[in-house]
Design an enzyme around this catalytic site. Structure first.
Site, mmCIF file in Angstrom:
data_model
loop_
_atom_site.group_PDB
_atom_site.id
_atom_site.type_symbol
_atom_site.label_atom_id
_atom_site.label_comp_id
_atom_site.label_asym_id
_atom_site.label_seq_id
_atom_site.Cartn_x
_atom_site.Cartn_y
_atom_site.Cartn_z
ATOM 1 N N HIS A 149 -3.041 -2.708 -7.280
ATOM 2 C CA HIS A 149 -2.994 -2.683 -5.814
ATOM 3 C C HIS A 149 -3.536 -1.375 -5.292
ATOM 4 C CE1 HIS A 149 0.880 -1.532 -7.560
ATOM 5 N NE2 HIS A 149 1.030 -0.678 -6.570
ATOM 6 N N HIS A 208 -3.347 1.089 -2.196
ATOM 7 C CA HIS A 208 -2.558 1.435 -1.016
ATOM 8 C C HIS A 208 -3.519 1.961 0.055
ATOM 9 C CE1 HIS A 208 1.469 1.764 -3.124
ATOM 10 N NE2 HIS A 208 0.691 1.948 -4.165
HETATM 11 P P1 AMP Z 1 3.301 1.367 -6.911
HETATM 12 O O1 AMP Z 1 4.344 2.429 -7.041
HETATM 13 O O2 AMP Z 1 1.920 1.924 -6.735
HETATM 14 O O3 AMP Z 1 3.381 0.335 -8.016
HETATM 15 O O4 AMP Z 1 3.612 0.646 -5.535
HETATM 16 C C1 AMP Z 1 4.265 -0.563 -5.420
HETATM 17 C C2 AMP Z 1 4.421 -0.825 -3.935
HETATM 18 O O5 AMP Z 1 4.723 -2.191 -3.744
HETATM 19 C C3 AMP Z 1 5.533 -0.013 -3.289
HETATM 20 O O6 AMP Z 1 4.975 0.758 -2.232
HETATM 21 C C4 AMP Z 1 6.498 -1.086 -2.770
HETATM 22 O O7 AMP Z 1 7.075 -0.743 -1.538
HETATM 23 C C5 AMP Z 1 5.587 -2.297 -2.655
HETATM 24 N N1 AMP Z 1 6.236 -3.604 -2.768
HETATM 25 C C6 AMP Z 1 7.052 -4.022 -3.774
HETATM 26 N N2 AMP Z 1 7.426 -5.310 -3.550
HETATM 27 C C7 AMP Z 1 6.831 -5.700 -2.402
HETATM 28 C C8 AMP Z 1 6.817 -6.914 -1.654
HETATM 29 N N3 AMP Z 1 7.528 -7.994 -2.053
HETATM 30 N N4 AMP Z 1 6.096 -6.966 -0.523
HETATM 31 C C9 AMP Z 1 5.401 -5.878 -0.109
HETATM 32 N N5 AMP Z 1 5.348 -4.712 -0.774
HETATM 33 C C10 AMP Z 1 6.069 -4.617 -1.901
#
Ligand code: AMP
Ligand code: ZN
Length: 144
Positions: A102, A104
């Protein structure tokens, strides 16, 4: 398309977990992060399950990257901000929690306290040339 039933983002793609989708096409999905670093924080993911950016098929990475300008422009317009950070965390060591690639998009505001400068180091004599050679060799050998 690859999918992992235990992956949160695959479940978002499948519609099993609700998400505030802002864009979807044949390859990618963009939705609002539920734990935003700033107001309007968006995540952009491939529809297929790929854990690592470094292992993503280049064509799919292109499809994702191709939409970043439009999505980032929308982030600026919607949030009334002038700038943003685009960030990918790969691996536990880098803070990757969800094992589905993903990007950001984090809108930035003056004084938001998020910070943007990590502690920069300095190379000892000869290290930069050594790294350059190793990178060039590895990239030349690397498969796609
Ligand atoms: P990372 O630390 O780069 O893996 O970021 C994962 C991101 O996914 C975090 O910013 C979470 O807030 C976000 N996240 C986790 N579950 C969901 C969800 N169901 N919908 C939207 N964002 C999510
Ligand atoms: Zn997944």
């Amino acid at each position: 398309m690859l999918t992992d039933p235990n992956c949160i983002f695959c479940r978002v793609v499948a519609g099993e977990i609700p998400a505030a989708t802002v864009y979807r096409d044949a390859n990618i999905l963009a939705f609002l992060d539920i734990g935003p670093l700033s107001d309007g924080h968006v995540l952009v993911i491939p529809l297929g399950h790929h854990e690592k950016l470094s292992e993503m098929p280049p064509k799919l990475a292109c499809a994702l990257a191709a939409e970043l300008p439009r999505l980032a422009k929308a982030a600026r317009a919607v949030t009334g901000t002038e700038g943003f950070n685009v960030l990918v965390n790969e691996g536990k060591v880098a803070g990757q929690e969800v094992k589905h690639v993903h990007f950001h998009i984090v809108p930035r505001r003056p004084g938001d306290g998020l910070g943007y400068r990590w502690n920069a180091g300095k190379y000892p004599e000869g290290r930069i040339e050594q790294l350059q050679a190793e990178y060039r060799e590895t990239i030349a050998k690397g498969s796609r």
